[in-house]
Motif scaffolding. Sequence first.
Motif, PDB file in Angstrom:
ATOM      1  N   ASP A   1       0.687 -26.067   2.478  1.00 47.17           N
ATOM      2  CA  ASP A   1      -0.094 -26.860   3.432  1.00 47.17           C
ATOM      3  C   ASP A   1      -0.685 -26.002   4.544  1.00 47.17           C
ATOM      4  O   ASP A   1      -1.469 -26.490   5.362  1.00 47.17           O
ATOM      5  CB  ASP A   1       0.750 -27.990   4.020  1.00 47.17           C
ATOM      6  CG  ASP A   1       1.919 -27.476   4.853  1.00 47.17           C
ATOM      7  OD1 ASP A   1       2.232 -26.264   4.757  1.00 47.17           O
ATOM      8  OD2 ASP A   1       2.510 -28.277   5.600  1.00 47.17           O
ATOM      9  N   ASN A   2      -0.330 -24.722   4.564  1.00 45.84           N
ATOM     10  CA  ASN A   2      -0.933 -23.819   5.537  1.00 45.84           C
ATOM     11  C   ASN A   2      -2.308 -23.321   5.091  1.00 45.84           C
ATOM     12  O   ASN A   2      -3.090 -22.811   5.888  1.00 45.84           O
ATOM     13  CB  ASN A   2      -0.015 -22.620   5.786  1.00 45.84           C
ATOM     14  CG  ASN A   2       0.238 -21.816   4.528  1.00 45.84           C
ATOM     15  OD1 ASN A   2       0.404 -22.394   3.448  1.00 45.84           O
ATOM     16  ND2 ASN A   2       0.302 -20.504   4.651  1.00 45.84           N
ATOM     17  N   ILE A   3      -2.621 -23.498   3.798  1.00 43.47           N
ATOM     18  CA  ILE A   3      -3.918 -23.044   3.279  1.00 43.47           C
ATOM     19  C   ILE A   3      -4.722 -24.169   2.648  1.00 43.47           C
ATOM     20  O   ILE A   3      -5.922 -24.018   2.416  1.00 43.47           O
ATOM     21  CB  ILE A   3      -3.741 -21.906   2.252  1.00 43.47           C
ATOM     22  CG1 ILE A   3      -2.833 -22.361   1.097  1.00 43.47           C
ATOM     23  CG2 ILE A   3      -3.186 -20.653   2.913  1.00 43.47           C
ATOM     24  CD1 ILE A   3      -2.744 -21.338  -0.021  1.00 43.47           C
ATOM     25  N   LEU A   4      -4.085 -25.293   2.352  1.00 40.81           N
ATOM     26  CA  LEU A   4      -4.767 -26.417   1.706  1.00 40.81           C
ATOM     27  C   LEU A   4      -4.597 -27.667   2.553  1.00 40.81           C
ATOM     28  O   LEU A   4      -3.633 -27.784   3.322  1.00 40.81           O
ATOM     29  CB  LEU A   4      -4.213 -26.647   0.294  1.00 40.81           C
ATOM     30  CG  LEU A   4      -4.282 -25.455  -0.665  1.00 40.81           C
ATOM     31  CD1 LEU A   4      -3.545 -25.762  -1.963  1.00 40.81           C
ATOM     32  CD2 LEU A   4      -5.724 -25.076  -0.961  1.00 40.81           C
ATOM     33  N   GLU A   5      -5.513 -28.619   2.417  1.00 41.75           N
ATOM     34  CA  GLU A   5      -5.423 -29.834   3.218  1.00 41.75           C
ATOM     35  C   GLU A   5      -6.019 -31.022   2.482  1.00 41.75           C
ATOM     36  O   GLU A   5      -6.840 -30.867   1.572  1.00 41.75           O
ATOM     37  CB  GLU A   5      -6.114 -29.654   4.561  1.00 41.75           C
ATOM     38  CG  GLU A   5      -7.599 -29.376   4.468  1.00 41.75           C
ATOM     39  CD  GLU A   5      -8.256 -29.186   5.824  1.00 41.75           C
ATOM     40  OE1 GLU A   5      -9.495 -29.232   5.881  1.00 41.75           O
ATOM     41  OE2 GLU A   5      -7.528 -29.002   6.819  1.00 41.75           O
ATOM     42  N   TRP A   6      -5.607 -32.224   2.908  1.00 43.19           N
ATOM     43  CA  TRP A   6      -6.140 -33.478   2.383  1.00 43.19           C
ATOM     44  C   TRP A   6      -7.212 -34.007   3.325  1.00 43.19           C
ATOM     45  O   TRP A   6      -7.122 -33.800   4.538  1.00 43.19           O
ATOM     46  CB  TRP A   6      -5.026 -34.512   2.253  1.00 43.19           C
ATOM     47  CG  TRP A   6      -4.165 -34.328   1.041  1.00 43.19           C
ATOM     48  CD1 TRP A   6      -3.056 -33.554   0.934  1.00 43.19           C
ATOM     49  CD2 TRP A   6      -4.356 -34.933  -0.233  1.00 43.19           C
ATOM     50  NE1 TRP A   6      -2.541 -33.631  -0.332  1.00 43.19           N
ATOM     51  CE2 TRP A   6      -3.318 -34.473  -1.076  1.00 43.19           C
ATOM     52  CE3 TRP A   6      -5.305 -35.803  -0.756  1.00 43.19           C
ATOM     53  CZ2 TRP A   6      -3.204 -34.864  -2.399  1.00 43.19           C
ATOM     54  CZ3 TRP A   6      -5.198 -36.203  -2.072  1.00 43.19           C
ATOM     55  CH2 TRP A   6      -4.156 -35.734  -2.883  1.00 43.19           C
ATOM     56  N   PRO A   7      -8.191 -34.733   2.809  1.00 45.41           N
ATOM     57  CA  PRO A   7      -9.225 -35.316   3.676  1.00 45.41           C
ATOM     58  C   PRO A   7      -8.766 -36.614   4.330  1.00 45.41           C
ATOM     59  O   PRO A   7      -7.767 -37.223   3.902  1.00 45.41           O
ATOM     60  CB  PRO A   7     -10.379 -35.576   2.698  1.00 45.41           C
ATOM     61  CG  PRO A   7      -9.694 -35.879   1.405  1.00 45.41           C
ATOM     62  CD  PRO A   7      -8.472 -34.984   1.374  1.00 45.41           C
TER      63      PRO A   7
ATOM     64  N   ILE B   1      -2.588 -37.839  -9.203  1.00 51.30           N
ATOM     65  CA  ILE B   1      -2.960 -36.432  -9.316  1.00 51.30           C
ATOM     66  C   ILE B   1      -4.466 -36.301  -9.139  1.00 51.30           C
ATOM     67  O   ILE B   1      -5.246 -36.932  -9.852  1.00 51.30           O
ATOM     68  CB  ILE B   1      -2.555 -35.843 -10.675  1.00 51.30           C
ATOM     69  CG1 ILE B   1      -1.069 -36.055 -10.940  1.00 51.30           C
ATOM     70  CG2 ILE B   1      -2.883 -34.354 -10.728  1.00 51.30           C
ATOM     71  CD1 ILE B   1      -0.633 -35.600 -12.321  1.00 51.30           C
ATOM     72  N   ASP B   2      -4.857 -35.461  -8.202  1.00 50.91           N
ATOM     73  CA  ASP B   2      -6.267 -35.167  -7.950  1.00 50.91           C
ATOM     74  C   ASP B   2      -6.538 -33.734  -8.390  1.00 50.91           C
ATOM     75  O   ASP B   2      -6.196 -32.784  -7.689  1.00 50.91           O
ATOM     76  CB  ASP B   2      -6.564 -35.338  -6.458  1.00 50.91           C
ATOM     77  CG  ASP B   2      -7.955 -34.844  -6.065  1.00 50.91           C
ATOM     78  OD1 ASP B   2      -8.833 -34.807  -6.952  1.00 50.91           O
ATOM     79  OD2 ASP B   2      -8.139 -34.502  -4.880  1.00 50.91           O
ATOM     80  N   PHE B   3      -7.137 -33.583  -9.588  1.00 48.09           N
ATOM     81  CA  PHE B   3      -7.563 -32.258 -10.023  1.00 48.09           C
ATOM     82  C   PHE B   3      -8.885 -31.954  -9.321  1.00 48.09           C
ATOM     83  O   PHE B   3      -9.904 -32.604  -9.576  1.00 48.09           O
ATOM     84  CB  PHE B   3      -7.735 -32.206 -11.545  1.00 48.09           C
ATOM     85  CG  PHE B   3      -6.438 -32.172 -12.291  1.00 48.09           C
ATOM     86  CD1 PHE B   3      -5.694 -31.009 -12.384  1.00 48.09           C
ATOM     87  CD2 PHE B   3      -5.939 -33.321 -12.905  1.00 48.09           C
ATOM     88  CE1 PHE B   3      -4.494 -30.974 -13.084  1.00 48.09           C
ATOM     89  CE2 PHE B   3      -4.740 -33.304 -13.597  1.00 48.09           C
ATOM     90  CZ  PHE B   3      -4.007 -32.126 -13.684  1.00 48.09           C
ATOM     91  N   THR B   4      -8.845 -30.993  -8.440  1.00 48.17           N
ATOM     92  CA  THR B   4      -9.979 -30.739  -7.569  1.00 48.17           C
ATOM     93  C   THR B   4     -10.222 -29.245  -7.456  1.00 48.17           C
ATOM     94  O   THR B   4      -9.584 -28.446  -8.147  1.00 48.17           O
ATOM     95  CB  THR B   4      -9.735 -31.369  -6.172  1.00 48.17           C
ATOM     96  OG1 THR B   4     -10.887 -31.212  -5.368  1.00 48.17           O
ATOM     97  CG2 THR B   4      -8.537 -30.736  -5.486  1.00 48.17           C
ATOM     98  N   GLY B   5     -11.141 -28.857  -6.588  1.00 51.23           N
ATOM     99  CA  GLY B   5     -11.445 -27.444  -6.398  1.00 51.23           C
ATOM    100  C   GLY B   5     -12.165 -27.218  -5.087  1.00 51.23           C
ATOM    101  O   GLY B   5     -12.866 -28.100  -4.582  1.00 51.23           O
ATOM    102  N   HIS B   6     -11.993 -26.037  -4.530  1.00 49.67           N
ATOM    103  CA  HIS B   6     -12.705 -25.695  -3.300  1.00 49.67           C
ATOM    104  C   HIS B   6     -14.212 -25.735  -3.522  1.00 49.67           C
ATOM    105  O   HIS B   6     -14.970 -26.113  -2.635  1.00 49.67           O
ATOM    106  CB  HIS B   6     -12.301 -24.288  -2.847  1.00 49.67           C
ATOM    107  CG  HIS B   6     -10.854 -24.152  -2.512  1.00 49.67           C
ATOM    108  ND1 HIS B   6     -10.263 -24.827  -1.477  1.00 49.67           N
ATOM    109  CD2 HIS B   6      -9.861 -23.420  -3.093  1.00 49.67           C
ATOM    110  CE1 HIS B   6      -8.983 -24.517  -1.409  1.00 49.67           C
ATOM    111  NE2 HIS B   6      -8.718 -23.662  -2.386  1.00 49.67           N
ATOM    112  N   GLY B   7     -14.644 -25.342  -4.698  1.00 47.64           N
ATOM    113  CA  GLY B   7     -16.071 -25.270  -4.985  1.00 47.64           C
ATOM    114  C   GLY B   7     -16.634 -26.475  -5.693  1.00 47.64           C
ATOM    115  O   GLY B   7     -17.730 -26.418  -6.240  1.00 47.64           O
ATOM    116  N   CYS B   8     -15.909 -27.582  -5.691  1.00 46.96           N
ATOM    117  CA  CYS B   8     -16.331 -28.783  -6.420  1.00 46.96           C
ATOM    118  C   CYS B   8     -17.137 -29.694  -5.497  1.00 46.96           C
ATOM    119  O   CYS B   8     -16.576 -30.399  -4.649  1.00 46.96           O
ATOM    120  CB  CYS B   8     -15.106 -29.512  -6.970  1.00 46.96           C
ATOM    121  SG  CYS B   8     -15.480 -31.064  -7.793  1.00 46.96           S
ATOM    122  N   VAL B   9     -18.452 -29.696  -5.663  1.00 49.96           N
ATOM    123  CA  VAL B   9     -19.331 -30.511  -4.825  1.00 49.96           C
ATOM    124  C   VAL B   9     -19.020 -31.990  -4.983  1.00 49.96           C
ATOM    125  O   VAL B   9     -18.924 -32.734  -4.008  1.00 49.96           O
ATOM    126  CB  VAL B   9     -20.809 -30.239  -5.177  1.00 49.96           C
ATOM    127  CG1 VAL B   9     -21.729 -31.182  -4.414  1.00 49.96           C
ATOM    128  CG2 VAL B   9     -21.164 -28.797  -4.888  1.00 49.96           C
TER     129      VAL B   9
END
Length: 644
Positions: free
Chosen positions: A491-497, A522-530
């Motif tokens: 949680d120090n590098i990732l976050e929820w909206p 489960i939310d399969f997501t990505g930093h680069g996912c528009v």
Amino acid sequence: MKKVLFFTSFLLLTLSAFSQVLKPIEWKIEFSKTNPEIGDEVEIKFKATIEKDWYLYSSDFDPDLGPLITEFSFDENDTYELVGELTPVNPKKKYDSLWEGEYTYFKKKGLFIQKVKILKEDFKITGGYFYQVCSDIDGKCIPFEDEFTLGDTSNNGGDLKKKNEPEEGSLWSILITAFLAGLVALLTPCVYPMIPITVSIFLKQSKSRKEGVGKALIYGLSIIIFFSLLGFLISFIWGFTALNELSTHWLFNLIIFSVFILFALSFFGLFEITLPSGLVTKIDHQADRGGLIGIFFMAITLVLVSFSCTFPIVGTALINTLSGGSIIEGTTAMFGFSLAFAIPFTGFAVFPAWLKSMPESGGWLNAVKVVLGFLELALALKFLSVADLAYHWGILDREVFIALWIAIFGLLGLYLIGKLKLKSDPDTDKISVFRLILAVITFSFTISLIPGLWGAPLKSLSGFLPPMATHNFNLLQEEAGGNTCEEPLYDNILEWPHGLEGYFDYEQALSCAQEQNKPLFIDFTGHGCVNCREMEQRVWSDPAVLKRLSEDFVLVALYVDDRTILSNDSWYTSSYDGKTKKTIGQQNADFQITRFNNNAQPFYVILNEDEDLIIEPRAYNLNISEFVDFLDIALENHRKHAVL
């Protein structure tokens, strides 16, 4: 009953197989020279062939923006050495309101070049590349990681593609936009009065109407040739590299900002901007020569005389177009602009009776000029904002930008209803119905900006406004909450909206779901996912969705493109491709493929505490009510399973 549930889960998993593992891209890696020898400097060409309706992110934009950039790595050895840096060849450029920034990408074909120097005869070059492709149609974004090996037997030559080929749809968009800009330019005081005067000259100086029409056609064609040639030359000289590099440079943006402010003040009547009279006079003398040459110089004279009104419009079209670096796009923009510019002169010569129906020049032309001045002020702030963001000056934060726009468009509305007058305006207390309608639209737009001062997203304007991160006074920050049992890993590098609380590690989230007896979302997501961000902004932000996610589920976001390297004891070899998975993203992507036979994001899966599917997985879909139904049905199925 558990057998029935297992069979149902199996059927759901089978149905989800309709979304098979995709790889809409093929790579070809080769040298620019066949059989390179010791001491040769050769180019390694990474050529990508991309399926229709898909695109590949490039490598030359800010990696912190959001989209996943393409990265290449080379294993060091003593048989070769790298020369310079990896270069993407002519990627397209686009501003994305969701990321609130500009990124580069490839369509259909992509090319990256790395120059190397061969040091030994038995050279061997190995490495890997990490990249992401996304779909224009259904919003899927898929990260991939591949390896390459090059040696003497891999050399097969190849031709370097010189420039990118704009898409047909993109060119049509540029052409139409530039054409509309040309129509606006026709209504300026520098151009509009010239139409009947020029057409009358053609008709009076010609021996017949046919000759007059012919001269008018040549005149219009000369205008098109002049502007199109200008667009070609500027894009040829500046388009490929310079404008790309200058687009975020503080000096370039401050110069454009100053030019726009200068022309806005000129439009307001503070002073008049004209070209040197000697230049205009010399060209005007050439126009008196007659014949084809005389007609051509008449066209150039018109362009120069109208300079003070048309330059801001032409300049905006060129800057917005040439940032993509294409000669075709630059030429297309100027062709569209000049086409609109030339049509009236030809049309009125063919049908001279139309001249009688033209409105007379008057105060309305000055009003057009003043309105353009206000728009120039608003556009100027965008260029200042680019420099401010790139160099972190902090002088034009989001709320300051919005406040200035409210002031500019508010004053424009007052001008349109006649409550604000300039020295150049005629004395009249009456306004036209058309002007009143424009005032209503302007005031409505101004009022819609006001909530942005307190943190409203203003999504339709996100392409112009500075990012929300620069907003210092946000009263609309959401705190949705969620169900967690312990402090989440990473949680120090990732976050929820939206203030949601959840996990970023599957095993940790599953343990909490079992402890709380809640379904696991489960939310399969990505930093680069528009499209992941679009789902979060347009669907998850709905109160009904937020309430269910925060209260009824344990949440886990599995980022498939995160490059954080895990400890050695967490590495494993994938049963899918036989490669060692070392990072968070690699392991999450492998889990999505091997468990759910899917590799696209966003992808939403809901399991019970036994890790069984309780509803068919869901992908990108902006229908809020359907997403609420998706959550409700899953929750009901989980309750039924718990009773059994």
